[in-house]
Design a protein around this motif. Structure first.
Motif, mmCIF file in Angstrom:
data_model
loop_
_atom_site.group_PDB
_atom_site.id
_atom_site.type_symbol
_atom_site.label_atom_id
_atom_site.label_comp_id
_atom_site.label_asym_id
_atom_site.label_seq_id
_atom_site.Cartn_x
_atom_site.Cartn_y
_atom_site.Cartn_z
ATOM 1 N N ILE A 179 48.340 57.020 -42.636
ATOM 2 C CA ILE A 179 50.249 58.009 -42.316
ATOM 3 C C ILE A 179 50.371 59.463 -42.106
ATOM 4 N N GLU A 180 50.274 60.083 -42.802
ATOM 5 C CA GLU A 180 49.979 61.353 -42.672
ATOM 6 C C GLU A 180 48.924 62.005 -41.773
ATOM 7 N N GLU A 181 48.379 61.513 -41.627
ATOM 8 C CA GLU A 181 47.335 62.358 -40.476
ATOM 9 C C GLU A 181 48.323 62.098 -39.308
ATOM 10 N N TYR A 182 49.119 61.119 -38.969
ATOM 11 C CA TYR A 182 49.873 60.313 -37.640
ATOM 12 C C TYR A 182 50.890 61.241 -37.891
ATOM 13 N N MET A 183 51.711 61.207 -38.801
ATOM 14 C CA MET A 183 52.796 62.180 -39.001
ATOM 15 C C MET A 183 52.544 63.347 -38.091
ATOM 16 N N ASN A 184 51.793 64.186 -38.638
ATOM 17 C CA ASN A 184 51.599 65.389 -38.524
ATOM 18 C C ASN A 184 50.713 65.732 -37.155
ATOM 19 N N ALA A 185 49.885 64.743 -36.464
ATOM 20 C CA ALA A 185 49.477 64.731 -35.350
ATOM 21 C C ALA A 185 49.972 64.081 -34.238
ATOM 22 N N ASP A 186 51.132 63.262 -34.606
ATOM 23 C CA ASP A 186 51.872 62.879 -33.614
ATOM 24 C C ASP A 186 53.972 63.044 -33.117
ATOM 25 N N ARG A 187 54.235 63.307 -34.269
ATOM 26 C CA ARG A 187 55.424 63.305 -34.530
ATOM 27 C C ARG A 187 56.763 64.262 -33.271
ATOM 28 N N ASP A 188 55.755 64.752 -32.556
ATOM 29 C CA ASP A 188 56.511 65.297 -31.777
ATOM 30 C C ASP A 188 56.956 64.184 -30.694
ATOM 31 N N ASN A 189 55.961 63.282 -30.516
ATOM 32 C CA ASN A 189 56.772 62.086 -29.452
ATOM 33 C C ASN A 189 57.742 60.569 -30.517
ATOM 34 N N VAL A 190 57.314 60.848 -31.064
ATOM 35 C CA VAL A 190 58.166 59.934 -32.027
ATOM 36 C C VAL A 190 59.593 60.199 -31.421
ATOM 37 N N GLY A 191 59.894 59.214 -31.024
ATOM 38 C CA GLY A 191 61.016 58.892 -30.846
ATOM 39 C C GLY A 191 62.266 58.396 -31.897
ATOM 40 N N ARG A 192 61.659 57.623 -32.912
ATOM 41 C CA ARG A 192 62.313 56.617 -33.671
ATOM 42 C C ARG A 192 61.228 55.738 -35.231
ATOM 43 N N ALA A 193 61.382 55.907 -35.682
ATOM 44 C CA ALA A 193 60.458 55.510 -37.355
ATOM 45 C C ALA A 193 61.781 54.203 -37.615
ATOM 46 N N TYR A 194 60.636 53.090 -37.468
ATOM 47 C CA TYR A 194 61.931 52.111 -37.782
ATOM 48 C C TYR A 194 61.401 51.620 -39.301
ATOM 49 N N LEU A 195 62.103 51.879 -39.975
ATOM 50 C CA LEU A 195 62.144 51.219 -41.453
ATOM 51 C C LEU A 195 62.445 49.490 -41.778
ATOM 52 N N ILE A 196 61.163 49.029 -41.896
ATOM 53 C CA ILE A 196 61.868 47.684 -41.791
ATOM 54 C C ILE A 196 61.646 47.031 -43.674
ATOM 55 N N VAL A 197 63.011 46.272 -44.081
ATOM 56 C CA VAL A 197 63.304 46.148 -45.290
ATOM 57 C C VAL A 197 63.380 44.997 -45.343
ATOM 58 N N ASP A 198 63.415 44.019 -46.920
ATOM 59 C CA ASP A 198 63.880 42.938 -47.103
ATOM 60 C C ASP A 198 65.594 43.072 -46.897
ATOM 61 N N ALA A 199 66.779 42.373 -46.432
ATOM 62 C CA ALA A 199 68.014 42.123 -46.337
ATOM 63 C C ALA A 199 68.598 41.459 -48.185
ATOM 64 N N ARG A 200 67.886 40.499 -48.398
ATOM 65 C CA ARG A 200 68.628 39.874 -49.755
ATOM 66 C C ARG A 200 67.956 41.090 -50.962
ATOM 67 N N HIS A 201 67.165 42.223 -50.739
ATOM 68 C CA HIS A 201 67.064 42.722 -51.678
ATOM 69 C C HIS A 201 67.607 43.867 -51.588
ATOM 70 N N ASP A 202 68.339 44.862 -52.986
ATOM 71 C CA ASP A 202 67.809 46.584 -52.898
ATOM 72 C C ASP A 202 66.425 47.189 -52.318
ATOM 73 N N PRO A 203 66.023 48.105 -51.632
ATOM 74 C CA PRO A 203 64.978 48.829 -51.329
ATOM 75 C C PRO A 203 64.311 48.889 -52.700
ATOM 76 N N THR A 204 63.185 49.166 -52.346
ATOM 77 C CA THR A 204 62.081 49.262 -53.096
ATOM 78 C C THR A 204 62.030 51.020 -53.368
ATOM 79 N N ALA A 205 61.576 51.396 -54.959
ATOM 80 C CA ALA A 205 61.038 53.302 -54.694
ATOM 81 C C ALA A 205 60.397 53.786 -53.952
ATOM 82 N N ASP A 206 59.485 52.403 -52.930
ATOM 83 C CA ASP A 206 58.013 52.071 -51.666
ATOM 84 C C ASP A 206 59.086 52.978 -50.476
ATOM 85 N N ASP A 207 59.757 51.952 -50.217
ATOM 86 C CA ASP A 207 60.938 52.147 -49.534
ATOM 87 C C ASP A 207 61.706 53.613 -49.535
ATOM 88 N N ARG A 208 62.146 53.762 -50.379
ATOM 89 C CA ARG A 208 62.739 55.098 -50.380
ATOM 90 C C ARG A 208 62.043 55.740 -50.212
#
Length: 196
Positions: free
Chosen positions: A96-125
């Motif tokens: 993931i880090e390699e991808y972000m370093n190699a390609d972030r200039d072309n990224v228009g948006r990152a969609y973070l998917i979480v579970d609507a029923r629960h608080d976001p996890t530490a990993d989500d944060r």
């Protein structure tokens, strides 16, 4: 843009496999059992297109989909699955880090998917913090909203916004991969990125 005109191009195991064509990208990230593949299938209206696994933690590469030859949809490895070895978790993070370093200039948006029923996890944060650190514009898709009572939706959205420390300009989409709720709103958001 025709969202259903999507093709799976490849699974990238390292930075050399990432596309170099300058087309805009949208990233999808989420923990292993949050319904990431189902959400992608819902957006593209393609059943079983992004593989839905009965076993969490199966997206182990960066999966690359080309949508209508105009946009890359980038499916990052799922995170947070306890039964994946520490070494494998480390490999996911590095990829993931390699991808972000190699390609972030072309990224228009990152969609973070979480579970609507629960608080976001530490990993989500952590993932949200990672996107912010890389300067990638972020939106949050709160999946499984169909499992909530109507009276729970707004308070849960507010709680997600608080836990992830989202400012008011960060889009938060109540979503159901199963029922299609929120699909058109997310599609409009993606089209807005292309028209900038």
């Amino acid at each position: 843009m025709n969202f259903s005109k999507a093709e799976f191009v490849r699974s990238a195991a390292s930075a050399r496999d990432f596309p170099r064509d300058g087309l805009p990208r949208v990233i999808f990230a989420g923990r292993s059992n949050v319904g990431k593949s189902s959400s992608i299938n819902c957006l593209l209206q393609r059943k079983n297109f992004a593989r839905v696994s009965a076993v969490p933690g199966k997206t182990v590469f960066v999966n690359l989909f080309l949508v209508d030859k105009a946009l890359w949809l980038v499916d990052l490895p799922g995170y947070g699955y306890a039964r994946v070895s520490q070494r494998e978790k480390q490999r996911f993070s590095q990829l993931i880090e390699e991808y972000m370093n190699a390609d972030r200039d072309n990224v228009g948006r990152a969609y973070l998917i979480v579970d609507a029923r629960h608080d976001p996890t530490a990993d989500d944060r952590l993932m949200a913090d990672w996107f912010r650190a890389y300067g990638v514009p972020m939106a949050v898709i709160a999946n499984k909203v169909d499992k909530l009572k109507k009276s729970q939706v707004e308070p849960n959205m507010e709680r997600i916004r608080q836990v992830l420390e989202l400012d008011e300009s960060t889009p938060l989409f109540p979503f159901s991969a199963e029922k299609g709720n929120g699909r058109e709103e997310v599609r409009r958001d993606i089209l807005g990125l292309l028209n900038r």
